[in-house]
Design a protein around this motif. Structure first.
Motif, mmCIF file in Angstrom:
data_model
loop_
_atom_site.group_PDB
_atom_site.id
_atom_site.type_symbol
_atom_site.label_atom_id
_atom_site.label_comp_id
_atom_site.label_asym_id
_atom_site.label_seq_id
_atom_site.Cartn_x
_atom_site.Cartn_y
_atom_site.Cartn_z
ATOM 1 N N MET A 1 0.845 -1.172 0.000
ATOM 2 C CA MET A 1 0.000 0.000 0.000
ATOM 3 C C MET A 1 0.892 1.238 0.000
ATOM 4 O O MET A 1 1.998 1.236 0.495
ATOM 5 C CB MET A 1 -0.910 -0.020 1.223
ATOM 6 N N SER A 2 0.385 2.300 -0.541
ATOM 7 C CA SER A 2 1.147 3.528 -0.701
ATOM 8 C C SER A 2 1.407 4.203 0.639
ATOM 9 O O SER A 2 0.586 4.163 1.545
ATOM 10 C CB SER A 2 0.374 4.489 -1.604
ATOM 11 N N LYS A 3 2.574 4.827 0.720
ATOM 12 C CA LYS A 3 2.903 5.600 1.920
ATOM 13 C C LYS A 3 2.357 7.014 1.808
ATOM 14 O O LYS A 3 2.263 7.725 2.796
ATOM 15 C CB LYS A 3 4.416 5.639 2.108
ATOM 16 N N ILE A 4 2.018 7.426 0.579
ATOM 17 C CA ILE A 4 1.495 8.773 0.360
ATOM 18 C C ILE A 4 0.029 8.805 0.775
ATOM 19 O O ILE A 4 -0.764 7.957 0.384
ATOM 20 C CB ILE A 4 1.624 9.169 -1.128
ATOM 21 N N LEU A 5 -0.314 9.797 1.570
ATOM 22 C CA LEU A 5 -1.701 10.009 1.967
ATOM 23 C C LEU A 5 -2.190 11.300 1.324
ATOM 24 O O LEU A 5 -1.511 12.325 1.391
ATOM 25 C CB LEU A 5 -1.833 10.117 3.483
ATOM 26 N N PHE A 6 -3.352 11.242 0.678
ATOM 27 C CA PHE A 6 -3.924 12.421 0.042
ATOM 28 C C PHE A 6 -4.878 13.098 1.017
ATOM 29 O O PHE A 6 -5.761 12.449 1.579
ATOM 30 C CB PHE A 6 -4.678 12.042 -1.232
ATOM 31 N N ASN A 7 -4.715 14.409 1.200
ATOM 32 C CA ASN A 7 -5.663 15.140 2.042
ATOM 33 C C ASN A 7 -6.901 15.475 1.214
ATOM 34 O O ASN A 7 -6.967 15.197 0.018
ATOM 35 C CB ASN A 7 -5.018 16.394 2.654
ATOM 36 N N GLU A 8 -7.902 16.054 1.841
ATOM 37 C CA GLU A 8 -9.180 16.346 1.173
ATOM 38 C C GLU A 8 -8.982 17.228 -0.059
ATOM 39 O O GLU A 8 -9.566 16.982 -1.114
ATOM 40 C CB GLU A 8 -10.148 17.034 2.149
ATOM 41 N N HIS A 9 -8.159 18.255 0.066
ATOM 42 C CA HIS A 9 -7.920 19.182 -1.051
ATOM 43 C C HIS A 9 -7.277 18.453 -2.229
ATOM 44 O O HIS A 9 -7.699 18.619 -3.375
ATOM 45 C CB HIS A 9 -7.046 20.347 -0.583
ATOM 46 N N GLN A 10 -6.274 17.622 -1.951
ATOM 47 C CA GLN A 10 -5.605 16.874 -3.007
ATOM 48 C C GLN A 10 -6.565 15.874 -3.662
ATOM 49 O O GLN A 10 -6.545 15.699 -4.885
ATOM 50 C CB GLN A 10 -4.385 16.140 -2.441
ATOM 51 N N GLN A 11 -7.408 15.257 -2.863
ATOM 52 C CA GLN A 11 -8.383 14.314 -3.415
ATOM 53 C C GLN A 11 -9.331 15.027 -4.379
ATOM 54 O O GLN A 11 -9.631 14.514 -5.458
ATOM 55 C CB GLN A 11 -9.177 13.642 -2.303
ATOM 56 N N ARG A 12 -9.798 16.209 -4.006
ATOM 57 C CA ARG A 12 -10.704 16.984 -4.873
ATOM 58 C C ARG A 12 -10.001 17.374 -6.167
ATOM 59 O O ARG A 12 -10.599 17.305 -7.245
ATOM 60 C CB ARG A 12 -11.227 18.246 -4.173
ATOM 61 N N LEU A 13 -8.728 17.779 -6.078
ATOM 62 C CA LEU A 13 -7.973 18.142 -7.288
ATOM 63 C C LEU A 13 -7.823 16.940 -8.217
ATOM 64 O O LEU A 13 -7.981 17.063 -9.439
ATOM 65 C CB LEU A 13 -6.584 18.671 -6.917
ATOM 66 N N LEU A 14 -7.518 15.776 -7.649
ATOM 67 C CA LEU A 14 -7.350 14.579 -8.461
ATOM 68 C C LEU A 14 -8.676 14.127 -9.072
ATOM 69 O O LEU A 14 -8.725 13.707 -10.234
ATOM 70 C CB LEU A 14 -6.738 13.451 -7.625
ATOM 71 N N GLU A 15 -9.765 14.207 -8.311
ATOM 72 C CA GLU A 15 -11.076 13.803 -8.822
ATOM 73 C C GLU A 15 -11.556 14.707 -9.944
ATOM 74 O O GLU A 15 -12.358 14.293 -10.781
ATOM 75 C CB GLU A 15 -12.104 13.776 -7.697
#
Length: 142
Positions: A1-15
């Protein structure tokens, strides 16, 4: 599993990227079309960094290693299953799984039944031997 955690803002940008179907705090699900396009572009000589950046991804958020490993997985999948492998779901409830017994020919059903009988006979023989050994051990104790 990835060590990188996406915060809410990053998740919205990616989506917001059209090449993404969903994002969790650790994982990104990409569209099948993007995976196919990325593999084909990689075969023509483009690197993972260039492919992801050209398709609107910020590698500061995703991480270059994550892009490289995703592309490596997609290349392997593309080699084994082709484009169709990305377009159909092969895991979970949608998976076809093992072939159903109803779809088997009479010869295959007979072959499976004979194999099961052979297995059960071997199991029975083993249990009889175990039972005999237990009886012998009880006799030796008394």
């Amino acid at each position: 599993m990835s060590k990188i955690l996406f915060n809410e803002h990053q998740q919205r940008l990616l989506e917001a990227n059209l090449n993404v179907t969903s994002v969790s705090d650790r994982a990104i699900q990409y569209t099948a079309e993007f995976k196919i396009r990325a593999v084909k572009e990689n075969q023509t000589g483009k690197g993972p960094k260039q492919i992801f950046e050209d398709n609107g991804f910020n590698l500061d958020i995703i991480g270059l290693k994550k892009a490289q490993s995703a592309l490596n997985r997609w290349r392997k999948s593309f080699q084994t299953t082709g484009e169709q492998g990305f377009l159909e779901e092969r895991r979970g409830k949608a998976s076809t799984g093992r072939p159903k017994l109803e779809n088997l020919s009479a010869d295959k059903k007979l072959e499976k039944a004979e194999a099961r009988i052979k297995y059960l006979e071997a199991e029975l023989t083993l249990l009889k031997k175990l039972d005999e050994l237990e009886r012998q051990a009880k006799k030796k104790r008394f």
